[in-house]
Design an enzyme around this catalytic site. Structure first.
Site, mmCIF file in Angstrom:
data_model
loop_
_atom_site.group_PDB
_atom_site.id
_atom_site.type_symbol
_atom_site.label_atom_id
_atom_site.label_comp_id
_atom_site.label_asym_id
_atom_site.label_seq_id
_atom_site.Cartn_x
_atom_site.Cartn_y
_atom_site.Cartn_z
ATOM 1 N N ASP A 31 0.849 -1.190 0.000
ATOM 2 C CA ASP A 31 0.000 0.000 0.000
ATOM 3 C C ASP A 31 0.887 1.243 0.000
ATOM 4 O O ASP A 31 1.886 1.321 0.707
ATOM 5 C CB ASP A 31 -0.912 -0.005 1.235
ATOM 6 C CG ASP A 31 -2.057 0.983 1.107
ATOM 7 O OD1 ASP A 31 -3.209 0.539 1.029
ATOM 8 O OD2 ASP A 31 -1.798 2.207 1.094
ATOM 9 N N HIS A 47 -11.529 -6.929 -12.827
ATOM 10 C CA HIS A 47 -12.106 -5.725 -12.212
ATOM 11 C C HIS A 47 -13.468 -6.049 -11.607
ATOM 12 O O HIS A 47 -14.445 -6.251 -12.321
ATOM 13 C CB HIS A 47 -12.242 -4.620 -13.260
ATOM 14 C CG HIS A 47 -12.786 -3.344 -12.705
ATOM 15 N ND1 HIS A 47 -11.990 -2.393 -12.116
ATOM 16 C CD2 HIS A 47 -14.050 -2.868 -12.639
ATOM 17 C CE1 HIS A 47 -12.739 -1.377 -11.723
ATOM 18 N NE2 HIS A 47 -14.002 -1.643 -12.030
ATOM 19 N N HIS A 101 -10.361 -5.075 -3.091
ATOM 20 C CA HIS A 101 -9.014 -5.342 -2.585
ATOM 21 C C HIS A 101 -9.084 -5.766 -1.130
ATOM 22 O O HIS A 101 -9.924 -5.304 -0.371
ATOM 23 C CB HIS A 101 -8.098 -4.118 -2.740
ATOM 24 C CG HIS A 101 -8.693 -2.846 -2.222
ATOM 25 N ND1 HIS A 101 -9.631 -2.135 -2.935
ATOM 26 C CD2 HIS A 101 -8.489 -2.167 -1.070
ATOM 27 C CE1 HIS A 101 -9.989 -1.062 -2.251
ATOM 28 N NE2 HIS A 101 -9.320 -1.059 -1.103
ATOM 29 N N HIS A 103 -6.985 -5.749 2.296
ATOM 30 C CA HIS A 103 -5.841 -5.191 3.035
ATOM 31 C C HIS A 103 -5.312 -6.283 3.971
ATOM 32 O O HIS A 103 -6.091 -6.903 4.705
ATOM 33 C CB HIS A 103 -6.274 -4.023 3.924
ATOM 34 C CG HIS A 103 -6.801 -2.819 3.214
ATOM 35 N ND1 HIS A 103 -6.033 -1.693 3.002
ATOM 36 C CD2 HIS A 103 -8.017 -2.539 2.703
ATOM 37 C CE1 HIS A 103 -6.776 -0.771 2.393
ATOM 38 N NE2 HIS A 103 -7.980 -1.256 2.207
HETATM 39 P P1 5GP Z 1 -9.697 1.568 0.517
HETATM 40 O O1 5GP Z 1 -9.790 2.829 1.311
HETATM 41 O O2 5GP Z 1 -10.435 1.696 -0.796
HETATM 42 O O3 5GP Z 1 -10.063 0.331 1.274
HETATM 43 O O4 5GP Z 1 -8.172 1.371 0.221
HETATM 44 C C1 5GP Z 1 -7.499 1.849 -0.905
HETATM 45 C C2 5GP Z 1 -6.031 1.744 -0.590
HETATM 46 O O5 5GP Z 1 -5.315 1.897 -1.794
HETATM 47 C C3 5GP Z 1 -5.534 2.826 0.371
HETATM 48 O O6 5GP Z 1 -4.976 2.214 1.514
HETATM 49 C C4 5GP Z 1 -4.504 3.585 -0.453
HETATM 50 O O7 5GP Z 1 -3.390 3.990 0.309
HETATM 51 C C5 5GP Z 1 -4.133 2.588 -1.530
HETATM 52 N N1 5GP Z 1 -3.724 3.182 -2.793
HETATM 53 C C6 5GP Z 1 -4.394 4.143 -3.488
HETATM 54 N N2 5GP Z 1 -3.741 4.428 -4.629
HETATM 55 C C7 5GP Z 1 -2.644 3.630 -4.649
HETATM 56 C C8 5GP Z 1 -1.572 3.481 -5.592
HETATM 57 O O8 5GP Z 1 -1.500 4.122 -6.647
HETATM 58 N N3 5GP Z 1 -0.607 2.562 -5.283
HETATM 59 C C9 5GP Z 1 -0.666 1.824 -4.126
HETATM 60 N N4 5GP Z 1 0.341 0.959 -3.932
HETATM 61 N N5 5GP Z 1 -1.653 1.946 -3.240
HETATM 62 C C10 5GP Z 1 -2.629 2.839 -3.493
HETATM 63 ZN ZN ZN Z 2 -10.040 -2.154 -11.796
#
Ligand code: 5GP
Ligand code: ZN
Length: 115
Positions: A31, A47, A101, A103
């Site tokens: 992340d 997707h 995704h 985590h």
């Molecule tokens: P969500 O909030 O949707 O559960 O998590 C999205 C995650 O994607 C966040 O923790 C954010 O830091 C990560 N993220 C967003 N854009 C990118 C990116 O371009 N590269 C990486 N490695 N992580 C990303």
């Molecule tokens: Zn996608």
């Protein structure tokens, strides 16, 4: 594959990422904004918008995502101490990227309940 999806771009290697694990169906990468010493995202190459949007046909990929989480945790040596697996889904959970995704977060003790 969605043209403007940031995680589809990562799958296509149009955006660089620090990859931990990759196979035909999954990609796991660090992340960009880690919330703990270890913070990995595991995504299907397909997707899918969110956990709220999965269908019966996604059963196999959903199983692979959790198996991937278990493997990544072992690979990064957080398995024994413990880790958290999170799938933020839609607005109340603050999902920000609409490509499903998982985590995998670890490397420090965590509190419960989450914020
Ligand atoms: P969500 O909030 O949707 O559960 O998590 C999205 C995650 O994607 C966040 O923790 C954010 O830091 C990560 N993220 C967003 N854009 C990118 C990116 O371009 N590269 C990486 N490695 N992580 C990303
Ligand atoms: Zn996608």
């Amino acid at each position: 594959m969605y043209e403007n999806c940031i995680f589809c771009k990562i799958v296509r290697k149009e955006i660089p990422s620090n990859i931990v694990f990759e196979d035909d169906d999954l990609l796991a990468f660090y992340d960009i904004n880690p919330q703990a010493p270890v913070h990995i995202l595991i995504i299907p190459k397909k997707h899918i918008l969110s956990l709220a949007e999965v269908r019966e046909e996604d059963q196999e990929i959903l199983g692979k995502l959790l198996l991937g989480a278990s493997k990544v945790a072992k690979k990064l040596a957080i398995s024994e101490d413990g880790y958290r697996v999170v799938i933020n889904t839609n607005r109340d959970a603050q999902q920000t990227v609409f490509h499903i995704h998982v985590h995998v977060i670890g490397g420090r003790p965590m509190s419960w309940p989450p914020g």
